[in-house]
Write a protein that holds these residues in place. Structure first.
Motif, PDB file in Angstrom:
ATOM      1  N   SER A  27      37.262  17.514  17.000  1.00 51.12           N
ATOM      2  CA  SER A  27      36.548  17.893  15.807  1.00 51.12           C
ATOM      3  C   SER A  27      37.436  18.612  14.670  1.00 51.12           C
ATOM      4  O   SER A  27      36.813  18.858  13.580  1.00 51.12           O
ATOM      5  CB  SER A  27      35.553  18.917  16.265  1.00 51.12           C
ATOM      6  OG  SER A  27      36.304  19.992  16.867  1.00 51.12           O
ATOM      7  N   THR A  77      31.651  23.536  14.321  1.00 52.71           N
ATOM      8  CA  THR A  77      31.720  22.214  14.030  1.00 52.71           C
ATOM      9  C   THR A  77      30.478  21.802  13.286  1.00 52.71           C
ATOM     10  O   THR A  77      30.441  21.042  12.206  1.00 52.71           O
ATOM     11  CB  THR A  77      31.826  21.386  15.191  1.00 52.71           C
ATOM     12  OG1 THR A  77      33.148  21.514  15.747  1.00 52.71           O
ATOM     13  CG2 THR A  77      31.931  19.887  14.873  1.00 52.71           C
ATOM     14  N   PRO A  78      29.299  22.249  13.634  1.00 54.29           N
ATOM     15  CA  PRO A  78      28.018  21.700  12.869  1.00 54.29           C
ATOM     16  C   PRO A  78      28.012  22.349  11.357  1.00 54.29           C
ATOM     17  O   PRO A  78      27.661  21.876  10.575  1.00 54.29           O
ATOM     18  CB  PRO A  78      26.817  22.301  13.794  1.00 54.29           C
ATOM     19  CG  PRO A  78      27.325  22.586  14.801  1.00 54.29           C
ATOM     20  CD  PRO A  78      28.918  22.945  14.908  1.00 54.29           C
ATOM     21  N   GLN A 130      16.799  22.266  14.223  1.00 53.94           N
ATOM     22  CA  GLN A 130      17.449  20.944  14.864  1.00 53.94           C
ATOM     23  C   GLN A 130      17.378  20.000  13.616  1.00 53.94           C
ATOM     24  O   GLN A 130      18.236  19.270  13.664  1.00 53.94           O
ATOM     25  CB  GLN A 130      16.884  20.780  16.040  1.00 53.94           C
ATOM     26  CG  GLN A 130      17.334  21.770  17.248  1.00 53.94           C
ATOM     27  CD  GLN A 130      18.722  21.766  17.533  1.00 53.94           C
ATOM     28  OE1 GLN A 130      19.803  21.711  16.929  1.00 53.94           O
ATOM     29  NE2 GLN A 130      18.870  21.468  19.062  1.00 53.94           N
ATOM     30  N   SER A 232      23.052  26.650  16.383  1.00 50.46           N
ATOM     31  CA  SER A 232      23.658  25.419  17.058  1.00 50.46           C
ATOM     32  C   SER A 232      24.901  25.745  17.634  1.00 50.46           C
ATOM     33  O   SER A 232      25.495  24.995  18.488  1.00 50.46           O
ATOM     34  CB  SER A 232      23.888  24.338  16.119  1.00 50.46           C
ATOM     35  OG  SER A 232      22.802  24.005  15.209  1.00 50.46           O
ATOM     36  N   GLN A 233      25.413  26.891  17.656  1.00 44.96           N
ATOM     37  CA  GLN A 233      26.549  27.211  18.366  1.00 44.96           C
ATOM     38  C   GLN A 233      26.503  28.638  19.199  1.00 44.96           C
ATOM     39  O   GLN A 233      26.720  28.428  20.472  1.00 44.96           O
ATOM     40  CB  GLN A 233      27.754  27.406  17.507  1.00 44.96           C
ATOM     41  CG  GLN A 233      28.462  26.071  16.727  1.00 44.96           C
ATOM     42  CD  GLN A 233      29.009  25.355  17.590  1.00 44.96           C
ATOM     43  OE1 GLN A 233      29.359  24.114  17.660  1.00 44.96           O
ATOM     44  NE2 GLN A 233      29.770  26.014  18.578  1.00 44.96           N
ATOM     45  N   LEU A 277      29.547  23.059  23.772  1.00 42.48           N
ATOM     46  CA  LEU A 277      29.905  22.317  24.835  1.00 42.48           C
ATOM     47  C   LEU A 277      31.058  22.328  25.539  1.00 42.48           C
ATOM     48  O   LEU A 277      31.117  22.452  26.774  1.00 42.48           O
ATOM     49  CB  LEU A 277      29.784  20.954  24.079  1.00 42.48           C
ATOM     50  CG  LEU A 277      28.495  20.429  23.338  1.00 42.48           C
ATOM     51  CD1 LEU A 277      28.440  19.199  22.721  1.00 42.48           C
ATOM     52  CD2 LEU A 277      27.294  20.445  24.521  1.00 42.48           C
ATOM     53  N   LEU A 335      30.295  13.614  16.307  1.00 43.95           N
ATOM     54  CA  LEU A 335      29.443  14.353  15.970  1.00 43.95           C
ATOM     55  C   LEU A 335      28.060  13.576  16.587  1.00 43.95           C
ATOM     56  O   LEU A 335      26.894  13.901  16.571  1.00 43.95           O
ATOM     57  CB  LEU A 335      29.173  14.387  14.276  1.00 43.95           C
ATOM     58  CG  LEU A 335      30.067  15.329  14.026  1.00 43.95           C
ATOM     59  CD1 LEU A 335      30.041  15.361  12.175  1.00 43.95           C
ATOM     60  CD2 LEU A 335      29.607  16.738  14.185  1.00 43.95           C
ATOM     61  N   THR A 338      26.192  15.664  19.204  1.00 40.34           N
ATOM     62  CA  THR A 338      25.434  16.635  18.588  1.00 40.34           C
ATOM     63  C   THR A 338      24.415  16.314  17.622  1.00 40.34           C
ATOM     64  O   THR A 338      23.064  16.817  17.890  1.00 40.34           O
ATOM     65  CB  THR A 338      26.371  17.349  17.614  1.00 40.34           C
ATOM     66  OG1 THR A 338      27.539  17.883  18.295  1.00 40.34           O
ATOM     67  CG2 THR A 338      25.606  18.517  17.125  1.00 40.34           C
ATOM     68  N   ALA A 341      21.500  15.282  20.170  1.00 37.90           N
ATOM     69  CA  ALA A 341      20.897  16.471  20.864  1.00 37.90           C
ATOM     70  C   ALA A 341      19.804  17.163  19.565  1.00 37.90           C
ATOM     71  O   ALA A 341      18.605  17.559  20.175  1.00 37.90           O
ATOM     72  CB  ALA A 341      21.855  17.666  21.302  1.00 37.90           C
ATOM     73  N   ALA A 342      20.248  17.269  18.567  1.00 38.57           N
ATOM     74  CA  ALA A 342      19.600  17.636  17.485  1.00 38.57           C
ATOM     75  C   ALA A 342      18.237  16.793  16.995  1.00 38.57           C
ATOM     76  O   ALA A 342      17.123  17.458  16.899  1.00 38.57           O
ATOM     77  CB  ALA A 342      20.236  17.739  16.105  1.00 38.57           C
TER      78      ALA A 342
END
Length: 399
Positions: A27, A77-78, A130, A232-233, A277, A335, A338, A341-342
């Motif tokens: 990342s 990262t997001p 999300q 998100s984290q 993760l 990504l 991610t 999942a979002a």
């Protein structure tokens, strides 16, 4: 008296090293891309990468050692992806972005000190958060295919290696894709040459930027960055640790991550937070069967990250001299999981599908209004539409 077997003693250390390597290499390109998108020079981006790595590494060591739990931290990262999505629309200065980073750190600190603030974030419907993240990630996740169209012979080896690794070595898919990209970059430089070697700064160094504050950056960067980082984290990070039987030391974690973000902001660090993760690698069975010793994996993760911090300058130089769009393709691959999942989380609940769809398309459009980026407006559109549809008794299941 029984003694701990050598393999049992080394398992947490190995798991920690793997956690750090996978998290960093998969990342860092996203982080560099995000910082450059809001005005950072290569030197400032390298400084940001360096300070983020040092801050979360030191925080991971401190929290794991003090709590005897495998608490791992990471850069957001997001959040970096959110910054990267602003590349075409951001009109502010780098110092304004740094001011927004500082505010994010203060908000995270306040979250640990004032429970009501955490409750307020928790009141934002998860599907809308999300959907905002999915919309932000969409453009970035298109990068591999765009690179394939622009430079097929450079991109095909990266995609092939990534796909094969996803089949047989999924944990190492992104690091192997990155190594492949570096090889491709090296071949391109050997063929085409590069005249700027002497001008590039390969060694890591900190670059101070005095923060400035303006309303557009606060609303357009700080608020969405804080929400994305929390939703998100930090929240998933708590869930990951809980799934392995560990309670997250919430207030100490918020204090460490908030303080680390505040300290790192003037040097270009956008946000640090609980790992999500990658936390599973240090807290799970890979770190050994003895759960009481898995905190060692956290210490090993932080220690390895401190070593990797020394590579920050060289890595940013590589991103600067690489063919345009090539490393962004690796970031897009990083990504994808991610994004999936979002997008699934955004549309899982029927009653939120219309508001989530509006949130998603607003964020994906990159619309800017009053100097404020699309992520903020996406959340506003989603919340307003959700409230109106609830008020009117709208039944999305029958539409």
């Amino acid at each position: 008296m029984t003694s701990t077997a050598p393999s049992t003693r080394t398992e947490p250390v190995i798991a920690g090293v793997v956690t750090s390597l996978v998290g960093f290499t998969s990342s860092f390109v996203v982080v560099v891309t995000g910082l450059r998108a809001v005005g950072a020079t290569p030197v400032q981006a390298a400084s940001g990468l360096l300070v983020l790595t040092v801050m979360f590494a030191a925080g991971t060591i401190l929290l794991s050692w003090r709590t005897r739990r495998p608490v791992t931290l990471a850069w957001s990262t997001p959040g970096a992806a959110l910054l990267a999505s602003m590349a075409a629309s951001y009109e502010g200065s780098w110092s304004s972005a740094v001011g927004a980073f500082l505010i994010v750190g203060l908000l995270v600190l306040a979250t640990g000190l004032v429970p009501a603030l955490g409750d307020l974030i928790g009141r934002i419907p998860t599907p809308l958060a999300q959907a905002m993240l999915a919309g932000v990630l969409l453009t970035l996740c298109l990068a591999p295919m765009q690179s394939l169209g622009d430079q097929p012979w450079s991109t095909i080896p990266i995609l092939v290696v990534w796909l094969l690794a996803m089949r047989w070595l999924p944990r190492w898919a992104l690091p192997l894709a990155l190594v492949t990209a570096l090889i491709v970059i090296g071949v391109n430089l050997a063929v085409d040459g590069y005249d700027g070697w002497a001008a590039e700064t390969w060694w890591p160094r900190l670059a101070w930027t005095t923060p400035t504050f303006d309303a557009a950056a606060v609303i357009g960067i700080a608020i969405p960055l804080y929400i994305v980082t929390m939703a998100s984290q930090n929240v998933p990070g708590v869930a990951v640790l809980k799934s392995f039987g560990y309670e997250t030391p919430w207030r100490p974690a918020m204090f460490v991550t908030g303080a680390g973000t505040v300290i790192g902001a003037p040097f270009g660090g956008h946000a640090i937070n609980l790992a999500a993760l990658s936390a599973a690698l240090a807290a799970g069975p890979e770190a050994g069967s003895d759960r009481s010793r898995r905190w060692i994996a956290g210490v090993a993760t932080g220690s390895t990250s401190l070593v990797l911090a020394a590579l920050s300058g060289a890595l940013v130089v590589i991103t600067a001299i690489s063919p345009e769009g090539l490393l962004e393709a690796v970031a897009g691959l990083a990504l994808l999981a991610t994004f999936v999942a979002a997008i699934m989380g955004a549309f899982e609940q029927v009653e939120f599908r219309i508001p989530a769809a509006l949130t998603f398309v607003t964020a994906a459009s990159g619309v800017t209004f009053a100097g404020i980026g699309g992520a903020f407006w996406a959340l506003v559109v989603g919340l307003v539409s959700w409230g109106v549809l609830r008020l009117g008794g709208f039944d999305t299941a029958r539409r």
